[in-house]
Write an enzyme that holds these catalytic residues in place. Sequence first.
Site, PDB file in Angstrom:
ATOM      1  CD  GLU A 303      -2.937  -1.184   2.302  1.00 58.84           C
ATOM      2  OE1 GLU A 303      -2.589  -0.725   3.403  1.00 58.84           O
ATOM      3  OE2 GLU A 303      -4.057  -1.629   2.059  1.00 58.84           O
ATOM      4  CG  ASP A 382      -8.031  -5.017   4.790  1.00 67.03           C
ATOM      5  OD1 ASP A 382      -7.517  -5.405   5.840  1.00 67.03           O
ATOM      6  OD2 ASP A 382      -7.995  -3.829   4.408  1.00 67.03           O
ATOM      7  CD  GLU A 410      -9.471  -1.160   8.533  1.00 65.04           C
ATOM      8  OE1 GLU A 410      -8.648  -1.911   9.105  1.00 65.04           O
ATOM      9  OE2 GLU A 410      -9.242  -0.659   7.417  1.00 65.04           O
TER      10      GLU A 410
END
Length: 842
Positions: A303, A382, A410
């Site tokens: 990333e 993820d 998250e």
Amino acid sequence: MMRLTLTLIWFLQISFTLAENGLNGWLRYAPVSCDQHCQRALPSRIVTLNSTRGSPVGTAAQEIHDGLRKIAGKKATTEHTTSCDTHSAILVATVEDYLRVCNNKNSNVPTLNDDGFWIDIDGAQGRIIGQNARGALYGAYEYLSRLAQGDFSPVDEVTSPHAPIRWVNQWDNMDGSIERGYAGPSIFFANGQIVGDLTRAKQYARLLASVRINAIIVNNVNANATLLTPQNMDGLARIADIYRPYGIHIGISLNFASPDTLGGLGTYDPLDESVIEWWSDITDRLYDRIPDMAGYLVKASSEGQPGPDTYNRTLAEGANLFARALQPHGGVLMFRAFVYDHHLTEDSWTNDRANAQVDFFKKLDGQFEDNVVIQIKYGPIDFQVREPVSPLFANLYQTNMAIELQVTQEYLGHQCHLVYLPPLWKTILDFDLRVDQQASPVRDIISGERFKRPLGGWAAVVNVGTNTTWLGSHLAMSNLYAYGRLAWEPKADSIAILQDWVRLTFGANRQVLDAITDMSMASWPAYENYTGNLGIQTLTDILYTHYGPNPGSQDGNGWGQWTRADNVSIGMDRTVKNGTANAGQYPSEIAQMYEDIETTPDDLLLWFHHVPYTHRLDSGKTVIQHFYDAHYSGAETAQGFVPQWESLHGLVDRERYEAVRTRLVYQAGHSIVWRDAINNFYWNLSGIADTAGRVGHHPWRIEAETMDLKGYRPYAVDPFETASRYTAVVTTTNSTTGTAQTKVKVPSGTYDLGVNYFDLYGGQSQWSVYVNERLVGEWKGNSEDVLGHTPSIYLDGHSAIRITFRGVKIRTGDRLKIVGVPDGVEPAPLDYVVFLPAGVID
Ligand SMILES: *[C@@H]1O[C@H](CO)[C@@H](O)[C@H](O)[C@H]1NC(C)=O
Ligand SMILES: *[C@@H]1O[C@H](CO)[C@@H](O)[C@H](O)[C@H]1NC(C)=O
Ligand SMILES: *[C@@H]1O[C@H](CO)[C@@H](O)[C@H](O)[C@H]1NC(C)=O
Ligand SMILES: *[C@@H]1O[C@H](CO)[C@@H](O)[C@H](O)[C@H]1NC(C)=O
Ligand SMILES: *[C@@H]1O[C@H](CO)[C@@H](O)[C@H](O)[C@H]1NC(C)=O
Ligand SMILES: *[C@@H]1O[C@H](CO)[C@@H](O)[C@H](O)[C@H]1NC(C)=O
Ligand SMILES: *[C@@H]1O[C@H](CO)[C@@H](O)[C@H](O)[C@H]1NC(C)=O
Ligand SMILES: *[C@@H]1O[C@H](CO)[C@@H](O)[C@H](O)[C@H]1NC(C)=O
Ligand SMILES: *[C@@H]1O[C@H](CO)[C@@H](O)[C@H](O)[C@H]1NC(C)=O
């Protein structure tokens, strides 16, 4: 009689002086009923054999001392001794000290692994023997956990951990912010430095030690090289000093490019001599200050983070650079497997981010140093609401592995939605990957047992903050507690763990226990129901805050969390025969199961297959109808949490009762936002109606845009599906008061009156609702100060919110008026009003 009275006074004092703000988590040591007889039967001495300052054995003695006093009103002395006088005493010691001092022939100490303990206590007498000092502390917490749950019965328990690595990660930035943290700023960092006051850091250590966590990475994996300045190294040493008495080692995340950005070397090539020397020097300097440092965590080539690929070096060459620097000091290098191309093009049917980890790491198996552990997220993408096991777990025979979980929610509601996570984690831990046709449950792979690896274990991203609740939500703390418990014993039962936590956190009341158990156990299935079903992923906005609904954000970009939804079909074709071949990354038995649509479980159908919306599931329902039904069921379950919690009124202290209630009421409203957004989106895309006639039909609503508007104008919300009928109203300017009025057409009666609005970051608008000029309710758009989820500056699925006024008397023909006063960038947005008769959810 006198004594009894004093005990009673003590009891009352304790009960009324405890501030129930969550700070003590499950370590409240709240008083349980223990009369004089009971107190006499408790130890009056706590004896340790080792007086080394700062040893976890000393911490153990202190905790038992405090715990006995607070839980049972029992005063006990603490003593160090070199003899084995254990009359009326609890002896706390390591195996080694115990054998040396109490060298009697019949001291048959059971076999323990590192960190394990033996606790053998009967009434006033007993022993807590740790394989090491940390183990002794764990034994002390175990003893206290029993007392705090009112269990005074004799205990003789021997236990050792499932895996040596039981770490937590904090994604704290040097400026004090926390990436994906929802409970205020960092307890470790502020203004580029380690904070001066480490009181909260110490309280966190205590909580972690009590659930047997043995190391913490204190800073974000997206790391900042300035952590390595001498001043900050000194700060880290202060943290380590605070954590040492709790048996917790500290470690840090590193930025791969530090030799260049901080060291000024002009390179960070892992094979360059000057770079190797730089890291070895930094490591030595850290260990000078922190001789027992746990090690490093590295996110590289991921990333946009720098990594070995810049110099055409392999990930193994990158990892080994740090591993070798750590070896002289006994440190461990956790290396994240989260490496993938985030500029992948969706035009190619066979591109797949889920393939990346095996593609990158399988060929490197055997090339990593022995003190490297690959830290692998539980699924291939993820932290989604449901994923299959990451296939990488089945593809590394000669490499240490650890699983990465998230306690911070998250993609699972930012702690504003109740989601008890162990049932989700269990789908991964218990999954048998059948490597080489042999039993290979994930838990035995990460422990190192399956492939006979020396190291392995667990990491969880926790992200506690300065809020007294730690995670922003009292109920979310069950996830942190359960994480520690599962890392010690992954076969432990999710409900049993939860109920220990409830008793420790809220006391022994049966009704409280039952209600929180029911709600928690329904919470993940409900969340999956009202977010993304059948393995399509959470469907949250992946381009912005990872919070509210935005299914459209999954596709058309390089992040690779695609759904490939079009007007007739949906799902990722991950088959070998016609798709991305991801199914083929699993061992043959599992690969065959996922390759064949008939044997793929429904809950992962769309993860592995691309099918028409009309495809029939095992249940007999079509995919689209399942979406609709699940969303209605899930939101209905979430509505039920509110009365369930309210049934505990008076049984839970006021402070926590109100805090939890606020969140559950919010969740109930936001689950309807989710339900409608996802259903609207796929109804719009597929054009297939809900056979039950619910989607798009809301008989009890009045859309704001259909009301008589003054100072308000219609506003087309984007993404469209996050507003009812795709439209809201906003004030015409940011200083104009808006009024929306209408004549009420519902039958006369008593209703709960819901108002759906949008609460943006950057302003606190005020709204008031009137029925025939009678004020029914008023409120402020201040949820950004109350809820802690990442806020949004737009009208969207993150900012959409409902407020409900209960028991409003309405007569047909009454005039309903809403007045909105804008503030800052928030134009007092309104979506709709809903009249809810008893039992109706709309
Ligand atoms: C006491 O504990 C310390 C730290 O755990 C250890 O280094 C030391 O050897 C122990 N002392 C004795 C006398 O066992
Ligand atoms: C790293 O920290 C320094 C000092 O706090 C700060 O100036 C800098 O912006 C940070 N860099 C990044 C990439 O966050
Ligand atoms: C990168 O390394 C590989 C393998 O060592 C080699 O085949 C390739 O030519 C290198 N590429 C560049 C651009 O140096
Ligand atoms: C903690 O968060 C709650 C809301 O989640 C907020 O009301 C409270 O002010 C916060 N307290 C602290 C000390 O940060
Ligand atoms: C789906 O969209 C395509 C064009 O993108 C169109 O040709 C086709 O008729 C549509 N099918 C249905 C069932 O709506
Ligand atoms: C096979 O793949 C193509 C794309 O290459 C896709 O359009 C088609 O739907 C797939 N067929 C099946 C049966 O899944
Ligand atoms: C989830 O949805 C399914 C399908 O509608 C339903 O059977 C189940 O009870 C729901 N579970 C929860 C907890 O909402
Ligand atoms: C879907 O939404 C778009 C944009 O709001 C609208 O133009 C279109 O007519 C809708 N299609 C259906 C089938 O509802
Ligand atoms: C209000 O709107 C004006 C004009 O659009 C703008 O210049 C001003 O910054 C806005 N004020 C706030 C507080 O957003």
